[in-house]
Write a protein that holds these residues in place. Structure first.
Motif, PDB file in Angstrom:
ATOM      1  N   TYR A 231      -0.491  -4.614   8.789  1.00  0.00           N
ATOM      2  CA  TYR A 231      -1.634  -4.492   7.874  1.00  0.00           C
ATOM      3  C   TYR A 231      -1.890  -6.139   7.341  1.00  0.00           C
ATOM      4  O   TYR A 231      -2.620  -7.346   7.086  1.00  0.00           O
ATOM      5  CB  TYR A 231      -1.907  -3.236   7.373  1.00  0.00           C
TER       6      TYR A 231
ATOM      7  N   HIS B 164      -0.500 -11.208  14.363  1.00  0.00           N
ATOM      8  CA  HIS B 164      -0.746  -9.441  15.040  1.00  0.00           C
ATOM      9  C   HIS B 164       1.060  -9.934  15.671  1.00  0.00           C
ATOM     10  O   HIS B 164       0.819  -9.342  16.543  1.00  0.00           O
ATOM     11  CB  HIS B 164      -1.355  -9.473  16.040  1.00  0.00           C
TER      12      HIS B 164
ATOM     13  N   TYR C  81       0.705  -0.733   0.595  1.00  0.00           N
ATOM     14  CA  TYR C  81       0.358   0.059  -0.159  1.00  0.00           C
ATOM     15  C   TYR C  81       0.337   1.406  -0.247  1.00  0.00           C
ATOM     16  O   TYR C  81       1.247   1.528   1.011  1.00  0.00           O
ATOM     17  CB  TYR C  81      -0.902  -0.026   1.675  1.00  0.00           C
TER      18      TYR C  81
ATOM     19  N   GLU D 126       2.937   0.477   8.784  1.00  0.00           N
ATOM     20  CA  GLU D 126       2.309  -0.013   8.475  1.00  0.00           C
ATOM     21  C   GLU D 126       1.446  -1.328   7.861  1.00  0.00           C
ATOM     22  O   GLU D 126       0.439  -1.475   7.779  1.00  0.00           O
ATOM     23  CB  GLU D 126       0.792   1.281   8.578  1.00  0.00           C
ATOM     24  N   ASN D 127       2.086  -0.957   6.679  1.00  0.00           N
ATOM     25  CA  ASN D 127       2.211  -2.105   5.988  1.00  0.00           C
ATOM     26  C   ASN D 127       1.761  -3.483   5.969  1.00  0.00           C
ATOM     27  O   ASN D 127       1.533  -4.253   5.652  1.00  0.00           O
ATOM     28  CB  ASN D 127       2.956  -2.085   4.340  1.00  0.00           C
TER      29      ASN D 127
ATOM     30  N   LEU E  65       0.589   3.912   2.910  1.00  0.00           N
ATOM     31  CA  LEU E  65       0.534   3.417   3.996  1.00  0.00           C
ATOM     32  C   LEU E  65       2.437   3.118   4.483  1.00  0.00           C
ATOM     33  O   LEU E  65       3.424   3.030   3.328  1.00  0.00           O
ATOM     34  CB  LEU E  65      -0.185   1.670   4.558  1.00  0.00           C
TER      35      LEU E  65
END
Ligand SMILES: Nc1ncnc2c1ncn2[C@@H]1O[C@H](COP(=O)(O)OP(=O)(O)OP(=O)(O)O)[C@@H](O)[C@H]1O
Ligand SMILES: [Mg+2]
Length: 245
Positions: A105, A113, A94, A101-102, A97
């Protein structure tokens, strides 16, 4: 489903696949062990990316057996893809992002996680400079994008890593970094199938090298102990096979 009598994470046995009337895979047999790096060489159009597509469940063979960690990707694409980290030539990330963040996500989409420290640790391992971690991907070079993608692949901790010409367009330093990481992933037990035109990289890190021609493996070479491959020899074979493919 036979749960891989041999335990091999990547199995293609006598696979045939046509696009319309064009046969692309013709009796392809290729197995990769846990911890092994298999480099797949072959001329343009030989069927390398199609081989990847069958493992990812995007192309369904007409006959033969395909198993990814025991799952048939044509029948259970989600189960097979859960086991695979896939790094294509042009990684899809992305743009708006940041690198962190990439990673967060895309890993969440894969049901993982990791803590921020783990993400940073993976970036560190890839050699992505810390000043880039909070920058948007929009301004990243190809090598930086590959580093983000391989960091995500590392954090997936899956048994199968598929790489389709991952180092094309990378400079020698970035290629060497990338190869070292792939080597590390394999040493941790992943089966790695790497499509490449880069004979030096293949000779550097592969345990086995297969030449794909007209949809089947026509020649295979193994690294024997500390004896690595002879790049000139590979080049001779590869050039001949690429011409006749
Ligand atoms: N979705 C598709 N529909 C029809 N034909 C396809 C499709 N994908 C690939 N082909 C054809 O199948 C053959 C093998 O293509 P493939 O992309 O697997 O080759 P490759 O070995 O990855 O080549 P390259 O080195 O150029 O990436 C080619 O002739 C290609 O035109
Ligand atoms: Mg291809």
């Amino acid at each position: 489903m036979s749960l891989t009598a041999t335990g091999q994470p990547i199995i293609l046995s006598d696979v045939n696949l046509s696009y319309g009337s064009q046969p692309v895979l013709r009796g392809l047999t290729l197995h990769v062990d846990a911890g092994e790096i298999y480099a797949l060489l072959g001329g343009n159009g030989a069927g390398k990316s199609t081989t990847m597509s069958t493992l990812l469940g995007f192309a369904r063979p007409d006959s033969g057996t395909v198993l990814v960690a025991g799952h048939d990707p044509a029948e259970q694409p989600d189960k097979a893809r859960e086991q695979i980290a896939y790094v294509p030539e042009n990684v899809a990330l992305y743009e708006h992002l940041t690198a962190r963040e990439n990673a967060a996500y895309l890993l969440a989409l894969a049901g993982r996680h990791p803590a921020l420290q783990e993400i940073d640790g993976a970036f560190e391992a890839t050699g992505l400079q810390a000043s880039a971690w909070d920058k948007r991907l929009g301004g990243f070079s190809k090598g930086m994008r590959q580093k983000v993608a391989i960091a995500i692949a590392l954090l997936r901790e899956v048994p199968v890593l598929l790489l389709d010409e991952p180092s094309s367009g990378l400079d020698p330093r970035a290629t060497a970094d990338f190869n070292r990481l792939v080597h590390d992933v394999a040493r941790k037990g992943a089966a790695v199938l790497m499509v490449t035109h880069d004979l030096l990289s293949a000779a550097d890190i592969a345990d086995r090298i297969g030449f794909l021609e007209s949809g089947r493996i026509v020649d295979e070479a193994s690294a024997q102990g500390t004896d690595r491959f002879d790049v000139r020899d590979l080049h001779r074979k590869f050039a001949r096979e690429a011409v006749t493919a």
